[in-house]
Design an enzyme around this catalytic site. Structure first.
Site, PDB file in Angstrom:
ATOM      1  N   HIS A   9     -45.226   1.214  56.399  1.00 30.84           N
ATOM      2  CA  HIS A   9     -44.322   0.371  56.522  1.00 30.84           C
ATOM      3  C   HIS A   9     -42.749   0.653  56.474  1.00 30.84           C
ATOM      4  CE1 HIS A   9     -43.134  -0.547  52.446  1.00 30.84           C
ATOM      5  NE2 HIS A   9     -44.415  -0.418  52.068  1.00 30.84           N
ATOM      6  N   GLU A  84     -51.398  -2.351  49.850  1.00 29.62           N
ATOM      7  CA  GLU A  84     -51.258  -1.320  48.757  1.00 29.62           C
ATOM      8  C   GLU A  84     -51.925  -1.367  47.600  1.00 29.62           C
ATOM      9  OE1 GLU A  84     -50.465   1.652  47.740  1.00 29.62           O
ATOM     10  OE2 GLU A  84     -48.329   1.432  48.533  1.00 29.62           O
TER      11      GLU A  84
END
Length: 209
Positions: A9, A84
């Site tokens: 990201h 994550e």
């Protein structure tokens, strides 16, 4: 055969401030938004055909993936399996704060960083298991996966059968591209961020996930 393009990201304010994010839903910073659009411009000009666009359901990954969906004409699918690592009680802390509050965790992590769970969270081994589950469920084809630094390191460890702490030494810049073939486990490229190389401020710390 599956060819996955693993994309980290764009930058967040917490990346810049060096704070653990984990599963906290932190948005992209202005820099991160610019990185996401640079990435979208690059892939729009690449002439590559993609069969799927998938992202972590966390906001920073979705905001990175949305410009890709727009320019490539792909439907964006999100999954918590691409999140994550869950850093548990470390969320929001700096590295220094984490070391001061959880010294026992730090010592365990130094001995076994792959299998040690964050306080109230996951280990890298846990993350790798859910990533493997996601990859096994993908149909054949070329897929974009917008995800996080820890996920990409886990993918590289699985693909290269890395021992020890070698997986920690990969530098994964924001919006960089890592390409891996599954199930043959061939690594085509790692951390390609050529679309950002004209920026003076493209580097950001990825060590805090």
């Amino acid at each position: 055969m599956k060819e996955v393009w693993l994309i980290r990201h764009g930058e967040t304010e917490w990346n810049a401030k060096r704070r653990f994010q984990g599963h906290l839903d932190v948005p992209l910073s202005p820099v991160g938004i610019g990185q996401a659009f640079r990435l979208a411009q690059r892939l729009a000009k690449s002439r590559q055909a993609f069969d799927g666009l998938h992202a972590s359901d966390l906001r920073r990954a979705r905001e990175t993936a949305e410009p890709l969906a727009a320019v490539l004409g792909l439907t964006l699918n999100t999954s918590p399996l691409l999140r994550e690592i869950d850093v548990g009680a470390l969320a929001g802390l700096s590295r220094e704060e984490a070391e001061a509050r959880y010294p026992e965790f730090v010592q365990r992590a130094l001995r076994d960083p792959w299998n040690t769970s964050r306080p109230g969270g996951e280990s890298m081994a846990d993350l790798a298991k859910r990533l493997k589950d996601f990859l096994e469920g993908l149909p054949p084809g070329r897929h974009l996966l917008v995800t996080h630094g820890g996920v990409i390191r886990a993918a590289l460890k699985l693909a290269l059968d890395l021992e020890g702490e070698a997986w920690r030494r990969f530098h994964i810049p924001n919006t960089s591209i890592t390409r891996i073939l599954f199930p043959s486990l061939e690594v085509l490229c790692v951390s390609d961020a050529g679309h950002l190389e004209t920026w003076s401020d493209w580097l950001s710390d990825e060590s805090l996930q």
